[in-house]
Each structure stands twice: as C-alpha cells, then as structure tokens.
Design a protein around this motif. Structure first.
Motif, mmCIF file in Angstrom:
data_model
loop_
_atom_site.group_PDB
_atom_site.id
_atom_site.type_symbol
_atom_site.label_atom_id
_atom_site.label_comp_id
_atom_site.label_asym_id
_atom_site.label_seq_id
_atom_site.Cartn_x
_atom_site.Cartn_y
_atom_site.Cartn_z
ATOM 1 N N ILE A 315 0.856 -1.203 0.000
ATOM 2 C CA ILE A 315 0.000 0.000 0.000
ATOM 3 C C ILE A 315 0.888 1.248 0.000
ATOM 4 C CG2 ILE A 315 -1.638 1.333 1.388
ATOM 5 C CD1 ILE A 315 -2.661 -1.339 2.544
ATOM 6 N N LEU A 316 0.690 2.115 -0.968
ATOM 7 C CA LEU A 316 1.294 3.447 -0.861
ATOM 8 C C LEU A 316 0.333 4.243 0.017
ATOM 9 C CD1 LEU A 316 3.387 5.596 -1.637
ATOM 10 C CD2 LEU A 316 1.912 6.189 -3.563
ATOM 11 N N MET A 317 0.640 4.342 1.301
ATOM 12 C CA MET A 317 -0.308 4.905 2.268
ATOM 13 C C MET A 317 -0.348 6.430 2.204
ATOM 14 S SD MET A 317 -2.433 3.675 4.500
ATOM 15 C CE MET A 317 -2.233 2.330 5.642
ATOM 16 N N GLU A 318 0.801 7.045 1.877
ATOM 17 C CA GLU A 318 0.804 8.505 1.742
ATOM 18 C C GLU A 318 1.799 8.901 0.669
ATOM 19 O OE1 GLU A 318 1.941 10.720 5.213
ATOM 20 O OE2 GLU A 318 0.756 9.475 6.550
ATOM 21 N N HIS A 319 1.417 9.853 -0.151
ATOM 22 C CA HIS A 319 2.354 10.701 -0.872
ATOM 23 C C HIS A 319 1.637 12.023 -1.056
ATOM 24 C CE1 HIS A 319 1.353 9.541 -5.377
ATOM 25 N NE2 HIS A 319 0.288 9.404 -4.634
ATOM 26 N N SER A 320 2.149 12.937 -1.864
ATOM 27 C CA SER A 320 1.493 14.243 -1.932
ATOM 28 C C SER A 320 0.957 14.480 -3.334
ATOM 29 C CB SER A 320 2.469 15.352 -1.539
ATOM 30 O OG SER A 320 3.472 15.486 -2.511
ATOM 31 N N THR A 321 -0.169 15.192 -3.387
ATOM 32 C CA THR A 321 -0.679 15.551 -4.714
ATOM 33 C C THR A 321 0.206 16.612 -5.347
ATOM 34 O OG1 THR A 321 -2.121 17.199 -3.703
ATOM 35 C CG2 THR A 321 -3.087 15.021 -4.150
ATOM 36 N N SER A 322 0.796 17.478 -4.516
ATOM 37 C CA SER A 322 1.643 18.543 -5.062
ATOM 38 C C SER A 322 2.694 18.908 -4.009
ATOM 39 C CB SER A 322 0.774 19.720 -5.500
ATOM 40 O OG SER A 322 1.532 20.623 -6.259
ATOM 41 N N ALA A 323 2.782 20.182 -3.629
ATOM 42 C CA ALA A 323 3.842 20.610 -2.704
ATOM 43 C C ALA A 323 3.639 20.036 -1.300
ATOM 44 C CB ALA A 323 3.861 22.125 -2.620
ATOM 45 N N VAL A 324 4.739 19.883 -0.563
ATOM 46 C CA VAL A 324 4.644 19.640 0.874
ATOM 47 C C VAL A 324 4.908 20.975 1.575
ATOM 48 C CG1 VAL A 324 5.317 17.230 0.643
ATOM 49 C CG2 VAL A 324 7.076 18.947 1.120
ATOM 50 N N ASN A 325 4.945 20.972 2.892
ATOM 51 C CA ASN A 325 5.159 22.226 3.626
ATOM 52 C C ASN A 325 6.440 22.192 4.444
ATOM 53 O OD1 ASN A 325 3.985 20.220 5.369
ATOM 54 N ND2 ASN A 325 3.937 21.820 6.905
ATOM 55 N N TRP A 326 7.201 21.080 4.351
ATOM 56 C CA TRP A 326 8.296 20.909 5.305
ATOM 57 C C TRP A 326 9.683 20.925 4.663
ATOM 58 C CZ3 TRP A 326 10.360 16.399 3.564
ATOM 59 C CH2 TRP A 326 9.503 15.461 2.997
ATOM 60 N N GLU A 366 0.063 22.050 8.980
ATOM 61 C CA GLU A 366 0.198 21.512 7.629
ATOM 62 C C GLU A 366 -0.765 22.154 6.629
ATOM 63 O OE1 GLU A 366 2.294 17.339 8.068
ATOM 64 O OE2 GLU A 366 0.232 17.191 8.786
ATOM 65 N N LYS A 367 -1.170 23.422 6.931
ATOM 66 C CA LYS A 367 -2.168 24.037 6.052
ATOM 67 C C LYS A 367 -1.616 24.364 4.664
ATOM 68 C CE LYS A 367 -1.701 28.532 8.406
ATOM 69 N NZ LYS A 367 -0.801 27.997 9.460
ATOM 70 N N PHE A 368 -0.288 24.441 4.532
ATOM 71 C CA PHE A 368 0.256 24.684 3.193
ATOM 72 C C PHE A 368 0.764 23.408 2.527
ATOM 73 C CE2 PHE A 368 0.493 28.984 5.087
ATOM 74 C CZ PHE A 368 -0.464 29.560 4.251
ATOM 75 N N HIS A 369 0.404 22.262 3.095
ATOM 76 C CA HIS A 369 0.720 20.965 2.462
ATOM 77 C C HIS A 369 -0.427 20.654 1.501
ATOM 78 C CE1 HIS A 369 1.525 16.696 2.010
ATOM 79 N NE2 HIS A 369 2.582 16.777 2.797
ATOM 80 N N SER A 370 -0.095 20.262 0.298
ATOM 81 C CA SER A 370 -1.135 19.964 -0.689
ATOM 82 C C SER A 370 -2.007 18.799 -0.226
ATOM 83 C CB SER A 370 -0.489 19.623 -2.025
ATOM 84 O OG SER A 370 0.321 18.469 -1.866
ATOM 85 N N ALA A 371 -3.148 18.646 -0.857
ATOM 86 C CA ALA A 371 -4.081 17.566 -0.527
ATOM 87 C C ALA A 371 -4.868 17.230 -1.781
ATOM 88 C CB ALA A 371 -5.005 18.015 0.600
ATOM 89 N N MET A 372 -5.795 16.268 -1.662
ATOM 90 C CA MET A 372 -6.579 15.876 -2.835
ATOM 91 C C MET A 372 -7.603 16.958 -3.184
ATOM 92 S SD MET A 372 -6.989 11.836 -1.863
ATOM 93 C CE MET A 372 -7.590 11.172 -3.408
ATOM 94 N N VAL A 373 -8.159 17.590 -2.134
ATOM 95 C CA VAL A 373 -9.039 18.747 -2.355
ATOM 96 C C VAL A 373 -8.284 19.964 -1.822
ATOM 97 C CG1 VAL A 373 -11.275 19.797 -1.905
ATOM 98 C CG2 VAL A 373 -11.069 17.287 -1.975
ATOM 99 N N PRO A 374 -7.776 20.806 -2.714
ATOM 100 C CA PRO A 374 -6.956 21.939 -2.249
ATOM 101 C C PRO A 374 -7.801 23.083 -1.714
ATOM 102 C CG PRO A 374 -7.021 21.861 -4.651
ATOM 103 C CD PRO A 374 -7.850 20.701 -4.168
ATOM 104 N N HIS A 375 -7.140 24.120 -1.189
ATOM 105 C CA HIS A 375 -7.859 25.290 -0.652
ATOM 106 C C HIS A 375 -8.840 25.846 -1.682
ATOM 107 C CE1 HIS A 375 -4.404 26.092 2.434
ATOM 108 N NE2 HIS A 375 -5.333 25.292 2.928
ATOM 109 N N GLY A 376 -8.462 25.786 -2.944
ATOM 110 C CA GLY A 376 -9.313 26.335 -4.011
ATOM 111 C C GLY A 376 -10.528 25.482 -4.322
ATOM 112 N N GLY A 377 -10.589 24.297 -3.752
ATOM 113 C CA GLY A 377 -11.778 23.456 -3.939
ATOM 114 C C GLY A 377 -11.760 22.658 -5.237
ATOM 115 N N ARG A 378 -12.975 22.454 -5.755
ATOM 116 C CA ARG A 378 -13.184 21.522 -6.853
ATOM 117 C C ARG A 378 -12.607 22.018 -8.192
ATOM 118 N NH1 ARG A 378 -17.230 20.689 -10.331
ATOM 119 N NH2 ARG A 378 -17.660 18.511 -10.864
ATOM 120 N N GLU A 379 -12.702 23.340 -8.434
ATOM 121 C CA GLU A 379 -12.298 23.875 -9.750
ATOM 122 C C GLU A 379 -10.818 24.218 -9.745
ATOM 123 O OE1 GLU A 379 -14.395 23.511 -12.064
ATOM 124 O OE2 GLU A 379 -16.031 23.035 -10.680
#
Ligand code: GLA
Length: 671
Positions: A315-326, A366-379
């Motif tokens: 299982i790849l349990m974690e990686h990042s969609t884009s930037a990390v914060n660390w 970790e608010k500046f760590h990327s995620a699957m749903v980013p701050h900008g939302g769906r679009e």
C-alpha cells in the motif's frame, strides 16, 4: 514471476476492489456540511479507501475516560454507505494534553537530555509503560466500538513509528535497553566479549552499569552503538506489538499494519525485521522537490518497499498531490507529475495509491501541504488531476495482485547501513547507500528492474546479485551469497563488504574475510582517497572514494590501479565459481565506469531491459501467476518517446501505438 519468496497474499486485498485509491481523512477539522460535500467529491474522484482517525485521540477521549465517538460513528457510517473502506487508526500518534499533564514522564528524552514537550505530535517514548497502558486503552475502546463496522478493512497502528524521533534516552528507555541486552546476551561476560570492552577499560560487572550511548568525551563503543540502534528499532516495533495484541484480541480477523517511511533518508528502523509483524506493508513516500532525479529516488523507495514486502503488493499509504510544507522551498508538482509518481509506485508493486491528506487544512502546521481537495476546492488543477488519477486507477484493476518481474537482486541490509556508518572507520566518504544507489540508478535508466533482498533471504532465480558495502555480514548470509554464485548467478561484491561479523568484530587473515574465498582476493590494506581525489584505472576509468591494496588469489584481474603506491594492484577482478561468477570491485567507479561495469554484468548474466525504449522512459513489468503481463512505460521526458511493446494500452483501452507522449504513462497488457 519474481524470484522473491512467494506466499499467500495478505488478507486486506480481499476487501478492496481493484487498485485502492484515497488518503488520510481528518474529518474532525470540518463541519458536517463539509463532510457531506466530501462524500460527493470522493465519489467524483473514485475514492475507495481512507485512513481515518490517525491524530484523533484528543477529540475521541477529550478528558480521561470520557469518550466522544459520535462524530466518528457518523463519518464511518457515511463512508460505509458510500462503499468506501477504511484503515482505522489507533489514534495514538499524538497523546492528548490531559495525559501529558498527568504523566509528563511519557515524554521523549534526546541524547543530550532534552525533554521534548507537547504542542506538536509524537511526544511519547515507546518504552513508557504508562504510555503503553493509555495507548492500549484507547486502542481497545476503538476496537470494541468498531469491530463489526462494515467500513473497517485494516487497522492503521499509530503512525510513522520513528518519525521525528527514533531514539529515546530517558531513564525508562535506559532500563528497557538493559533488559533487551540481558535477553540478547544472557550474561554480562557475553556482552563484554561482544562489545570488546577489554579495550579502553570499558568492562561491565553487571547490566545495571550500562547506559544508552549518550554524550561522551570521545567515540563510544561501537558494539554499544550498534546494539542501541538494534534496540531502538526493536522498541518501536515492540510498542506496535503491544497495540497489535489488543487488536488481535478484539478483532482477530482484521489485518493490521503501520505506515513505514522507506526512502533514502530513513535509516533508523530495520524494516525487514518489522515486516514480520505487519499483515501488509504500507509505505509513505515524499519527493524532495530540489532533487532533479527525484523519480529515481521514488523508484529506489518503491523497490525497497517491495523488498520489505517480500515481493507482495503493498500500500502506498501517503504521498502528496503537489507541494509539501516541510522542505525549505516547497515547489508544487509539475502538471502530470502526480500521475507519473502514482503509477510509478504501482509499476513497482503498489496496489493502493493514497495521499496525505484528503482535504487541505485551513489551520494548523500543515495548512500549506497539498491535498486531494486543495484550498481552491473543486475547480482546480489539483482536483482535476485527482479525478483523472482515480479514473486511471480504475482501468488498472487487472494489474491488481500481479508481481514485479526482476532478475537482478541488490542486497540490502539496515544493519549494514548502521554499522558501516558508525564513527572511526577508514573514510567518512564511505556511505552505505552511495554505491548501491548508483547501481540502482544505472539499472533504472536502462529499464532493468531490481529487487532489494535481505542478505539472508533466498537469492534463487536471480541472474545478477549486487553486494555493495555490506560491511557486516553473518556467516549464514555470506554462505547464502556464495551459494547463489555456485548455482549460476553473477555476483558483484564491492569494497568494504564482509569486513566484520554481526558483532562488528573484524574477520582476521586478510579482508574481506567473509568473501575472500568466494572472490579469490585478499586485501592487505585500505587506501581511502582524500577528499576530491581520484584513482586512475588501467581500463581508462577512474575510481572515487576508495582504493586498497588487493592481491589476486585465484581471481582474474580485469582492471588495476595505475598510480603510486598501488600501481598494478587489482581494482576489479572476476572468478568463475560453480555455474556462476564472483566479481570484486575495489573502488567506487565514476558514473561512466558504473555504466561500463553494469553493461558487462548484464551481458554476462543475460539480463535485458523490460523493452526497447527511448531515453527518459521508466520501464517495469508486472506479471500475474497465469502469465499475463503488463508493461508500465512512464515518460519522464518532455518529448514523445517510442517504446517497443505490443498489446492493449489499458488507460486508453486501445491498441498501443508504440508511442508514449511527453510526460505521459502507458500501461500495456502484453499480447
Ligand atoms: C507524514 C505524516 C502525515 C503528514 C505528512 C506530511 O507522512 O504521516 O501525517 O504529516 O508527513 O508530508
């Protein structure tokens, strides 16, 4: 089929359809309205699997003995209704404030005596009896509450054990170290003999006198240091086993794991040893944005994870969609890079692709760590790529359960990594991973797969075996490697291998004691090179880092050092052994030299690339037990590339044209 040892696939895969997809889900950060929107977005993205509750203890048990499971009930029920499976965490990766206030003795202590306080996470020592008592308490409460929940597919024990702090020096840790030593050695004189305490007046009269290797005027006893590394790795796993016992008791049928951090940066845990207690291997991997060859480091991590998994899907349990914060400068992933990264992990054996985290936090560290749903939302670009990846993974369902095919083994041993890098060695420039990673890189660039194999594991079926800076080796492992040569493999052993036994005692009578007979060489004296200098070789190449005074004793000299004081001394030798051959490399060739050597070794062992392809294309093949096979071709270049494979391209569902566009991926089900 890969020659890695085969056994039954881990049970977790039965409850997951196709290649599982999702990430860490931390819904406690969000109101119910957002959690309901999450369900819609998860459906759109094709999410099937989530890790839930990793850092939730503080909200699940807000004061000692009072539980609030309401929000988690709602979340798990909704996920189950949506058909999403869950790796439910034990919530123990961050102790709640009330526990620290009541029992500050659980806090970690560093080598210099600093107590690491709360306000962050992972602020506990795995040896703390009090911490274990409370951690098993919340674990049992969770297990009892959710044991029959339809969403539960896997237990996610704690989180990244050994992350941030992997060695602990408090009084309770010291006592646990002493108890571990007593079990290991039985009596104090056995420890004295092993640690060589006759030197520097280090003799111990009893185990009570022993301390962890903290601050000292000069270099510490290497046996003490090596055993402390072994103990530290073991103690984290022992803590894992304490929680596992509870889970096994309440939910004997539910598999369990913890997420590892296998990469070129994680040295402290012996994951080959840990694997014995994990029902499925799960790994977290983060790219270093500043590394121009980050796709090669990713391949190293994924291949090593597969090695730890004994060749099974993982299982790849974690990686990042884009930037990390660390990292110092957190560059986003380039367009298409997330898909390439994800499918590169699948190409190297992952049957689940997950991220930290589902929805990007608006508060916290970790608010500046990327995620699957980013701050900008769906679009957003990221969410569009997340949806695209979900669709791609659905098309790769036929790949599930297949094994990566490889005829090259790279011997890998965390104990050798530890022991070879303890102080007071011939050269600080001998780093365990350097030569090994250069060989792996060369194989990557050629589209040749390699498995990482523990020195004591079976090498049957491998045509080429690379043994790099395996400084310490047991008799059994040395015999295992020698027998692979006799049975027909081409073996290459490098300098600074087989020098000591598992007690870090030099094997006397000429280096490399463990491999002298196999290789037909004897090394009289080491001549490590001074910083920046090189050694000229008779084949026109140059060596870096290392040279030494080798005598051929039965081996044929393939190339030699040409300069004072080693002129004429062998630098590369070969000896026929049974049906195979054993090569010895006495220096660290430059990149051209590595390429030339890999050419020769592949040629001799008859190992070819997965397919013919243009430069810049990463290639692997996964094969099912029934013989069906899939070639993954990942084009890391910015130009279109040709790949010579025939079959159906699974992502498009069409006949493979032989061309992989710039930055794209093709997965070809071969004819
Ligand atoms: C680790 C942790 C996650 C998160 C990520 C960020 O992998 O397990 O909780 O902190 O790092 O990259």
């Amino acid at each position: 089929m890969s020659p890695q040892e085969q056994s039954a696939p881990p049970a977790v895969w039965k409850s997951l359809d196709g290649i599982a997809y999702g990430g860490d889900y931390n819904p406690e950060q969000w109101p119910v309205s957002t959690r309901l929107e999450d369900l819609e977005l998860m459906k759109e993205a094709g999410v099937t699997f989530l890790s839930v509750g990793i850092f939730s203890w503080g909200l699940l048990e807000p004061t000692e003995g009072t539980y609030d499971f309401g929000w988690l009930d709602e979340v798990l029920d909704n996920l189950a209704t949506s058909g999403i499976k869950v790796a439910l965490a034990t919530a123990t990766a961050a102790p709640p404030a009330w526990l620290v206030r009541k029992h500050p003795e659980i806090l970690p202590v560093t080598a210099d005596g600093t107590v690491l306080g709360p306000g962050s996470r992972r602020h506990y020592s795995p040896s703390s009896a009090v911490y274990r008592r409370y951690a098993t308490g919340i674990t049992r409460a969770l297990a009892e509450r959710y044991k029959d929940h339809p969403a539960l597919a896997l237990w996610h024990v704690d989180n990244e054990l050994g992350c941030h702090v992997s060695e602990f020096y408090g009084d309770e840790d010291a006592a646990a170290f002493r108890a571990w030593l007593e079990r290991r050695y039985g009596n104090i004189e056995a420890l004295n003999a092993s640690w060589g305490t006759a030197f520097w007046s280090q003799h111990y009269a009893s185990f009570e006198e022993i301390l962890p290797p903290g601050a000292a005027p000069s270099t510490l006893n290497p046996g003490q240091q090596l055993d402390f590394q072994r103990f530290s790795s073991w103690s984290l796993m022992d803590y894992y086993r304490t929680l596992l016992e509870v889970l096994r008791d309440v939910t004997p049928g539910v598999p369990a794991t913890t997420n590892l951090m296998v990469s070129s940066a994680t040295k402290s845990m012996d994951y080959f040893d840990w694997a014995k207690d994990l029902d499925v291997i799960a790994n977290d991997h983060y790219l270093v944005a500043a590394d121009p060859e980050r796709q090669i480091e990713l391949a190293f991590s994924a291949d090593l994870t597969r090695g730890v998994a004994g060749g099974h899907p993982w299982i790849l349990m974690e990686h990042s969609t884009s930037a990390v914060n660390w990292q110092p400068r957190n560059q986003p992933k380039m367009p298409g890079e997330m898909l390439r990264n994800s499918l590169a992990h699948v190409a190297r054996g992952a049957d689940a692709v997950m991220f930290f985290q589902w929805r990007q936090s608006f508060a916290g560290s970790e608010k500046f760590h990327s995620a699957m749903v980013p701050h900008g939302g769906r679009e957003t670009r990221i969410f569009r790529e997340v949806v695209g990846l979900g669709a791609a993974l659905q098309k790769l369902a036929p790949v599930k359960g297949s094994r990566v095919e490889s005829r090259v083994a790279v011997v890998f041993d965390y104990e050798a990594w530890w022991a070879s890098e303890i102080d007071s060695k011939p050269s600080v420039d001998v780093r365990y991973l350097d030569l090994l990673r250069d060989f792996h890189r060369s194989l990557f660039l050629r589209g040749v797969s390699a498995d990482f194999v523990h020195p004591s594991a079976s090498l049957a079926g491998y045509a080429l075996v690379l043994v790099c800076t395996l400084y310490n080796v047991t008799d059994a492992a040395a015999a295992n490697i020698a027998s692979a040569a006799r049975e027909g493999a081409t073996i290459l052993v490098s300098y600074f291998s087989g020098i000591v036994d598992e007690q870090d005692h030099v094997r006397l009578g000429g280096y490399p004691g463990a491999f002298r007979d196999l290789l037909g060489v004897s090394v009289e004296e080491f001549y490590p090179l001074l910083a920046g200098s090189t050694a000229k070789l008779s084949d026109g190449g140059v060596g870096r880092v290392w040279s030494e005074h080798v005598h051929a004793a039965g081996a044929e000299v393939v190339s030699a050092f040409t300069e004072y004081p080693l002129e004429g001394a062998p630098a590369l030798t070969r000896r026929s052994v049974g049906a195979g051959a054993a090569w010895y490399l006495a220096t660290f060739p430059d990149r051209d030299g590595i390429e030339a050597l890999v050419d020769r070794l592949l040629d001799e062992s008859g190992v070819a690339a997965v397919a013919g392809a243009d430069q810049g294309v990463e290639l692997t093949r996964r094969r099912n037990a029934d013989g069906t096979s899939f070639v993954f071709a990942i084009n890391h270049s910015r130009t279109d590339a040709t790949v010579r494979v025939a079959g159906t391209e699974l992502l498009s569902g069409e006949r493979f044209t032989g061309m992989v566009p710039a930055g794209a991926v093709a997965v070809v089900a071969e004819d």
